[in-house]
Design an enzyme around this catalytic site. Structure first.
Site, PDB file in Angstrom:
ATOM      1  N   GLU A   1     -14.978  16.312 -10.490  1.00  0.00           N
ATOM      2  CA  GLU A   1     -13.505  15.514 -10.468  1.00  0.00           C
ATOM      3  C   GLU A   1     -15.099  13.931 -10.325  1.00  0.00           C
ATOM      4  O   GLU A   1     -14.197  13.529  -9.302  1.00  0.00           O
ATOM      5  CB  GLU A   1     -12.359  15.479  -9.485  1.00  0.00           C
ATOM      6  CG  GLU A   1     -11.913  16.613  -9.634  1.00  0.00           C
ATOM      7  CD  GLU A   1     -11.196  17.229  -7.893  1.00  0.00           C
ATOM      8  OE1 GLU A   1     -11.170  16.065  -7.222  1.00  0.00           O
ATOM      9  OE2 GLU A   1     -10.180  17.888  -8.500  1.00  0.00           O
TER      10      GLU A   1
ATOM     11  N   ASN B   1     -15.674  19.354 -14.833  1.00  0.00           N
ATOM     12  CA  ASN B   1     -14.008  20.280 -14.418  1.00  0.00           C
ATOM     13  C   ASN B   1     -13.294  18.643 -13.787  1.00  0.00           C
ATOM     14  O   ASN B   1     -13.860  18.092 -12.796  1.00  0.00           O
ATOM     15  CB  ASN B   1     -14.202  20.926 -13.428  1.00  0.00           C
ATOM     16  CG  ASN B   1     -12.741  21.715 -13.368  1.00  0.00           C
ATOM     17  OD1 ASN B   1     -11.733  21.634 -14.447  1.00  0.00           O
ATOM     18  ND2 ASN B   1     -12.209  22.340 -12.454  1.00  0.00           N
TER      19      ASN B   1
ATOM     20  N   HIS C   1      -2.589  20.534 -13.310  1.00  0.00           N
ATOM     21  CA  HIS C   1      -1.802  20.310 -12.183  1.00  0.00           C
ATOM     22  C   HIS C   1      -1.057  19.793 -12.636  1.00  0.00           C
ATOM     23  O   HIS C   1      -0.532  18.569 -13.061  1.00  0.00           O
ATOM     24  CB  HIS C   1      -2.221  20.356 -10.749  1.00  0.00           C
ATOM     25  CG  HIS C   1      -3.528  20.696 -10.270  1.00  0.00           C
ATOM     26  ND1 HIS C   1      -3.533  22.393  -9.402  1.00  0.00           N
ATOM     27  CD2 HIS C   1      -5.116  20.971 -10.032  1.00  0.00           C
ATOM     28  CE1 HIS C   1      -4.373  22.208  -8.745  1.00  0.00           C
ATOM     29  NE2 HIS C   1      -5.128  21.895  -9.368  1.00  0.00           N
TER      30      HIS C   1
ATOM     31  N   GLU D   1      -7.434  25.419 -13.504  1.00  0.00           N
ATOM     32  CA  GLU D   1      -6.396  25.347 -12.460  1.00  0.00           C
ATOM     33  C   GLU D   1      -5.180  25.257 -12.178  1.00  0.00           C
ATOM     34  O   GLU D   1      -4.369  24.672 -12.371  1.00  0.00           O
ATOM     35  CB  GLU D   1      -6.697  24.127 -11.716  1.00  0.00           C
ATOM     36  CG  GLU D   1      -8.380  23.988 -11.437  1.00  0.00           C
ATOM     37  CD  GLU D   1      -9.091  22.902 -10.034  1.00  0.00           C
ATOM     38  OE1 GLU D   1      -7.977  22.563  -9.898  1.00  0.00           O
ATOM     39  OE2 GLU D   1      -9.971  22.848 -10.043  1.00  0.00           O
TER      40      GLU D   1
ATOM     41  N   ASP E   1      -1.224  25.068 -12.360  1.00  0.00           N
ATOM     42  CA  ASP E   1       0.112  25.297 -11.937  1.00  0.00           C
ATOM     43  C   ASP E   1       1.139  24.687 -11.512  1.00  0.00           C
ATOM     44  O   ASP E   1       0.545  23.892 -12.938  1.00  0.00           O
ATOM     45  CB  ASP E   1      -0.681  25.459 -10.206  1.00  0.00           C
ATOM     46  CG  ASP E   1      -0.335  24.149  -9.764  1.00  0.00           C
ATOM     47  OD1 ASP E   1      -1.150  23.478 -10.160  1.00  0.00           O
ATOM     48  OD2 ASP E   1      -1.408  24.446  -8.359  1.00  0.00           O
TER      49      ASP E   1
HETATM   50  O1  9MR Z   1      -6.507  24.567  -4.223  1.00  0.00           O
HETATM   51  C1  9MR Z   1      -7.968  24.428  -3.228  1.00  0.00           C
HETATM   52  C2  9MR Z   1      -6.939  24.024  -1.404  1.00  0.00           C
HETATM   53  O2  9MR Z   1      -7.308  25.759  -1.277  1.00  0.00           O
HETATM   54  C3  9MR Z   1      -8.093  23.362  -0.775  1.00  0.00           C
HETATM   55  O3  9MR Z   1      -7.718  23.402   0.636  1.00  0.00           O
HETATM   56  C4  9MR Z   1      -8.121  22.378  -1.812  1.00  0.00           C
HETATM   57  C5  9MR Z   1      -8.593  20.801  -0.622  1.00  0.00           C
HETATM   58  O4  9MR Z   1      -9.347  19.670  -1.182  1.00  0.00           O
HETATM   59  O5  9MR Z   1      -8.469  22.244  -3.013  1.00  0.00           O
HETATM   60  C6  9MR Z   1      -8.178  22.863  -4.236  1.00  0.00           C
HETATM   61  O6  9MR Z   1      -7.969  23.006  -4.671  1.00  0.00           O
HETATM   62  C7  9MR Z   1      -8.779  22.071  -5.397  1.00  0.00           C
HETATM   63  C8  9MR Z   1      -9.953  22.533  -6.712  1.00  0.00           C
HETATM   64  O7  9MR Z   1     -10.739  22.880  -5.359  1.00  0.00           O
HETATM   65  C9  9MR Z   1     -10.036  20.728  -7.061  1.00  0.00           C
HETATM   66  N1  9MR Z   1      -9.245  20.492  -8.279  1.00  0.00           N
HETATM   67  C10 9MR Z   1      -7.565  20.444  -7.018  1.00  0.00           C
HETATM   68  C11 9MR Z   1      -7.475  21.795  -6.401  1.00  0.00           C
HETATM   69  C12 9MR Z   1      -6.525  21.222  -5.587  1.00  0.00           C
HETATM   70  O8  9MR Z   1      -6.562  20.497  -4.522  1.00  0.00           O
END
Ligand code: 9MR
Length: 341
Positions: free
Chosen positions: A156, A197, A233, A261, A263
Site C-alpha cells: 500500500e 501489494n 476488498h 485479499e 472479500d
Molecule cells: O485483516 C487484518 C486485521 O486483522 C488487522 O487488524 C488489520 C490491521 O491493519 O489488517 C488487516 O489486514 C489488512 C492487510 O494486512 C492489508 N490490506 C488491508 C487489510 C484489511 O485492513
C-alpha cells in the site's frame, strides 16, 4: 464413584478442548483447491494463527479447501520485530508448519508497510531507518527462506489520490524505499517471488495510474519485482467496470498478477438477496482473475466469524464464503462454479 464420573467427564472435556472442538462438516462439491488446480490457479486464504491453534474445524477447512495461505497478521513488522533486533517468529512458524503439512504454499505478508509498525521504527531518522529495513528484511526473509515462496515486499505505498503515501518510509527515504526493499528481499532469497501489494487499485483510477508508473519504473530500472497484488476488498457496490482492463495493463508489463485479499462486505443484517448479490460479485472476482491468467487468488478469510470487516467496519459484515459456523453461503457455490465445479 461419583467422583470417578466427574474425573472422567473432566478428562473428556480437556481432550475436547485440546483437540480444538468438533470436526468440520464436509462442504458440498469438490474442494476449491482441486477445482483451482485444474485451472492452473493457486487458491488461498488469510489465516489467523491463534484461531488455527484453538479450532480444529477451522484448521481442517483451511487444509481441505486451499492451496496457499497468507498469515493475516503474524508476519507484520509490529508482530515479528516488536523491539529493534528482537524477532518473534513463533506464531508465524506455527502457520508455516501447518501449511507444510497440508502441502500449501505460503504468501508472506508483509515486509514494508506504514501500518502495524512498531513505534520505534517511526522514530528513526533516514540512515537508521534504512539500516532497520536492511536488518528486518534480511532476517525475516532469511528466516522463512524455502518456505515462503512469495512476499508482499511493499504494501500500500500509494495514497488514494495518486500521491506517494506519506509513510515514515516515503518521508525519510523518498520513493527509493520501494526499490531498496525489493533489492534487499531479493538478496535475502533470490528464489522468492516479490510482489508490490496495493489496496483500492482494482479499477483504472488515480491510484492505479500512479501504481502503474511506479512498477513500470521498477521494471525499467531492473529492480527484482515479479508481480503486483490487487487486494479486492469489495462490497455490494460491486467491482469497477474496468477492473479486468486494469489488471491486463499491469500484466502487459510482464508482471505476474495476483488477487491477494478478496472479500465482499455486506450491510448487516444479511438476507437472501444480499447474499446472492454478494455471490455474483465473488463470481466476477474469480472470472476476472481467470481472464487475466492471475497466478493466485486469496480470500481475506473464509468464515464470517473471523473477518476484519465485521471487526472494524460498523454495520458491515458477512463478507466471506462461509457462515460463522462454516456452512456454505451462496458465494461458496458461486466460486466453485466460476472455477468450473
Ligand atoms: O485483516 C487484518 C486485521 O486483522 C488487522 O487488524 C488489520 C490491521 O491493519 O489488517 C488487516 O489486514 C489488512 C492487510 O494486512 C492489508 N490490506 C488491508 C487489510 C484489511 O485492513
Amino acid at each position: 464413584m461419583a467422583l470417578g464420573v466427574v474425573v472422567v467427564i473432566a478428562v473428556l472435556c480437556a481432550i475436547w478442548v485440546l483437540r480444538g472442538g468438533a470436526d468440520a462438516e464436509p462442504l458440498p462439491g469438490q474442494p476449491l483447491r482441486t477445482l483451482a488446480k485444474a485451472k492452473g490457479l493457486e487458491i488461498g486464504t488469510a489465516v489467523r494463527g491463534d484461531h488455527a491453534k484453538r479450532n480444529r474445524a477451522y484448521r481442517q477447512t483451511i487444509a481441505a479447501q486451499f492451496s496457499t495461505v497468507t498469515p493475516e497478521n503474524e508476519m507484520k513488522w509490529e508482530q515479528i520485530e516488536p523491539e529493534r533486533g528482537e524477532f518473534e517468529f513463533g506464531p508465524a512458524d506455527d502457520i508455516v508448519d501447518r501449511a507444510r503439512e497440508a502441502k500449501q504454499k505460503i504468501r508472506g505478508h508483509t515486509l514494508v508497510w506504514h501500518f502495524q509498525l512498531p513505534g520505534w521504527v517511526r522514530e528513526l531518522g533516514p540512515r537508521e531507518l534504512e539500516a532497520a529495513m536492511r536488518t528486518h528484511i534480511a532476517e525475516v526473509v532469511g528466516h522463512f527462506k524455502g518456505d515462503v515462496g512469495v512476499w508482499d515486499v511493499v504494501n500500500e505505498p500509494v495514497s488514494d489520490r495518486g500521491g506517494l503515501r506519506p509513510s515514515v518510509f516515503a518521508r525519510r527515504l523518498g520513493e527509493d524505499f520501494i526499490a531498496l526493499a525489493f533489492r534487499l528481499a531479493h538478496r535475502a532469497d533470490p528464489d522468492a517471488k516479490l510482489y508490490l501489494n496495493e489496496i483500492g487499485a482494482e479499477g483504472i483510477n488515480a491510484k492505479s495510474d500512479r501504481l502503474y508508473e511506479i512498477v513500470s519504473r521498477l521494471k525499467r530500472d531492473g529492480v527484482p519485482i515479479d508481480g503486483v497484488g490487487f487486494q479486492f476488498h469489495a462490497n455490494l457496490d460491486g467491482l469497477p467496470d474496468d477492473h479486468v482492463a486494469n489488471l491486463q495493463r499491469f500484466a502487459a508489463l510482464g508482471l505476474d498478477i495476483a488477487i491477494t485479499e478478496a472479500d465482499v462486505g455486506v450491510p448487516l443484517p444479511p438476507d437472501g438477496q444480499k447474499l446472492d448479490h454478494q455471490a455474483q460479485i465473488y463470481e466476477q472476482i474469480v472470472r476476472g482473475c481467470l481472464t487475466v491468467t492471475c497466478r493466485s487468488l486469496t480470500f481475506w478469510g473464509f468464515t464470517d466469524s473471523r473477518s476484519w470487516i465485521s471487526e472494524t467496519q460498523p454495520g458491515m459484515g458477512a463478507a466471506t464464503l462461509l457462515t460463522d459456523k462454516l456452512a456454505p453461503k451462496p458465494a461458496f457455490g458461486a466460486v466453485q462454479r466460476a472455477l468450473g465445479g
